[in-house]
Design a protein around this motif. Structure first.
Motif, PDB file in Angstrom:
ATOM      1  N   SER A 128       0.833  -1.204   0.000  1.00  0.00           N
ATOM      2  CA  SER A 128       0.000   0.000   0.000  1.00  0.00           C
ATOM      3  C   SER A 128       0.869   1.255   0.000  1.00  0.00           C
ATOM      4  O   SER A 128       0.576   2.234  -0.707  1.00  0.00           O
ATOM      5  CB  SER A 128      -0.928  -0.010   1.219  1.00  0.00           C
ATOM      6  OG  SER A 128      -1.731   1.156   1.247  1.00  0.00           O
ATOM      7  N   SER A 131       2.429   1.708  -3.412  1.00  0.00           N
ATOM      8  CA  SER A 131       1.408   2.249  -4.299  1.00  0.00           C
ATOM      9  C   SER A 131       1.257   3.758  -4.097  1.00  0.00           C
ATOM     10  O   SER A 131       1.168   4.524  -5.065  1.00  0.00           O
ATOM     11  CB  SER A 131       0.072   1.538  -4.042  1.00  0.00           C
ATOM     12  OG  SER A 131      -0.971   2.063  -4.832  1.00  0.00           O
ATOM     13  N   SER A 146       0.031  -3.749  -7.913  1.00  0.00           N
ATOM     14  CA  SER A 146      -0.627  -5.048  -7.718  1.00  0.00           C
ATOM     15  C   SER A 146      -0.979  -5.651  -9.071  1.00  0.00           C
ATOM     16  O   SER A 146      -1.262  -4.939 -10.031  1.00  0.00           O
ATOM     17  CB  SER A 146      -1.915  -4.874  -6.905  1.00  0.00           C
ATOM     18  OG  SER A 146      -1.639  -4.320  -5.640  1.00  0.00           O
ATOM     19  N   ARG A 160      -5.854  -0.801  -4.334  1.00  0.00           N
ATOM     20  CA  ARG A 160      -5.931  -2.098  -3.652  1.00  0.00           C
ATOM     21  C   ARG A 160      -6.390  -3.157  -4.647  1.00  0.00           C
ATOM     22  O   ARG A 160      -7.189  -2.894  -5.543  1.00  0.00           O
ATOM     23  CB  ARG A 160      -6.877  -2.042  -2.447  1.00  0.00           C
ATOM     24  CG  ARG A 160      -8.308  -1.714  -2.797  1.00  0.00           C
ATOM     25  CD  ARG A 160      -9.174  -1.611  -1.552  1.00  0.00           C
ATOM     26  NE  ARG A 160     -10.563  -1.307  -1.868  1.00  0.00           N
ATOM     27  CZ  ARG A 160     -11.476  -2.206  -2.167  1.00  0.00           C
ATOM     28  NH1 ARG A 160     -11.150  -3.495  -2.199  1.00  0.00           N
ATOM     29  NH2 ARG A 160     -12.719  -1.856  -2.440  1.00  0.00           N
ATOM     30  N   GLN A 161      -5.874  -4.342  -4.473  1.00  0.00           N
ATOM     31  CA  GLN A 161      -6.219  -5.448  -5.367  1.00  0.00           C
ATOM     32  C   GLN A 161      -7.612  -5.974  -5.036  1.00  0.00           C
ATOM     33  O   GLN A 161      -7.940  -6.244  -3.880  1.00  0.00           O
ATOM     34  CB  GLN A 161      -5.195  -6.566  -5.233  1.00  0.00           C
ATOM     35  CG  GLN A 161      -5.356  -7.680  -6.240  1.00  0.00           C
ATOM     36  CD  GLN A 161      -4.317  -8.775  -6.060  1.00  0.00           C
ATOM     37  OE1 GLN A 161      -4.290  -9.445  -5.041  1.00  0.00           O
ATOM     38  NE2 GLN A 161      -3.456  -8.944  -7.055  1.00  0.00           N
TER      39      GLN A 161
END
Length: 325
Positions: A128, A131, A146, A160-161
């Motif tokens: 996170s 990212s 991701s 977020r995946q």
């Protein structure tokens, strides 16, 4: 020793377009994207002795030296977590697909850079945080960290995946590169022109929220009949804000429109072929593995002898990979 990071571009099925906060590079609209496994950016990073009392950096892309100011926000943010001796950070990045041409090279590029810097400077960031760091260079880069299917919520710091790359193994993306040239207007400038001058921009933001919810449900159900129309609405409504900007932003080329019409004809004939576009002339067609051959046949039949299209087929790719060598 150098650090090697590899990331794939992430294609937004539901588009993010415009900033809620230009300083922090936060998105005004949410997005959902897929990792394109057929394309990748490979970034190599090494650390050298600094010639001054502070850390510096140099970056090249495909052998071309870049303006270091383009990366200042990114490195300023990264170096906040660095406690070692000042270093000169040398970065060499290579794309195996056209750069700055509407194929999300900035997404894979800054995701790979964030992964390499995290390892090279021992920042100990989680996915996170990586990212969020990548976001300082490119909003779409948040999704490239991701693999699989990734959501980047409205005004969020990181993506977020939603599902791993094996969630929908039959899904394919046919990429039609109608031009290899660099686009005339950067995505960032086109976004800001749309946000500040298009009278339809507020409606785009409101509508995109509905499209994000619809796409999330369709992906969970692996339902292309439901997802396809959402994909098409999203890119057409995004471009509507560009066309209505002052001055209008025009990325489409004659060949782009021809590919759109080929996809429409395929759908009339019962083939799942849902096109989408980003800030550039390239067209991507979302389809299923069993229907790729029909899509490729139609594209070959629809191109003229003068067309220099490059056509690729991609499955869903994995996330960021980092190693030492």
């Amino acid at each position: 020793m150098s650090i090697v990071a590899v990331a794939h571009p992430n294609l937004a099925l539901v588009k993010y377009w415009g900033k809620a906060d230009t300083g922090l590079n936060l998105p005004a609209s949410g997005s959902i994207g897929i990792s394109l496994g057929a394309f990748s950016t490979t970034t190599r990073l090494r650390l050298e002795a600094a010639n001054s009392g502070s850390s510096t950096w140099e970056v090249s892309i495909n052998g071309r030296t870049q303006d270091p100011e383009r990366f200042r926000d990114f490195f300023d943010e990264a170096l906040k977590g660095y406690s070692g001796e000042p270093r000169h950070i040398v970065v060499a990045s290579e794309n195996d697909f056209p750069t700055a041409a509407g194929l999300a090279s900035s997404a894979s590029g800054f995701a790979a850079l964030a992964g390499a810097v995290n390892r090279g400077l021992n920042l100990n960031l989680n996915d996170s945080d990586i990212s969020a760091l990548a976001r300082r260079g490119s909003g779409s880069a948040t999704r490239s960290v991701s693999g699989g299917f990734v959501a980047y919520p409205e005004k969020a710091a990181s993506a977020r995946q939603l599902h791993r790359e094996n969630h929908w193994p039959e899904l394919r993306c046919v990429i039609v590169q109608v031009s290899s040239g660099k686009k005339a207007v950067s995505s960032r400038k086109a976004m800001e022109a749309s946000r500040t001058t298009s009278p339809y921009y507020p409606a785009w933001i409101e509508d995109s929220r509905k499209l994000v919810d619809q796409a999330r449900d369709a992906i969970a159900d692996r339902d292309l009949d439901a997802l396809g129309p959402v994909i098409r609405r999203s890119y057409l409504r995004m471009f509507s804000t560009m066309f209505s900007a002052d001055d209008p932003v025009m990325f489409w080329q004659e060949a782009s429109i021809r590919v759109m019409n080929i996809a429409a004809e395929l759908r009339k004939n019962g083939i799942a072929a849902w096109e989408t576009m980003d800030a550039g002339p390239q067209v991507k067609i979302i389809t299923l593995e069993t229907q790729v051959e029909a899509v490729l046949t139609a594209l070959e039949a629809g191109r003229s002898g003068a067309d220099d299209w490059v056509i690729s087929v991609s499955g869903i790719g994995s996330g960021l990979k980092v190693r030492e060598e």
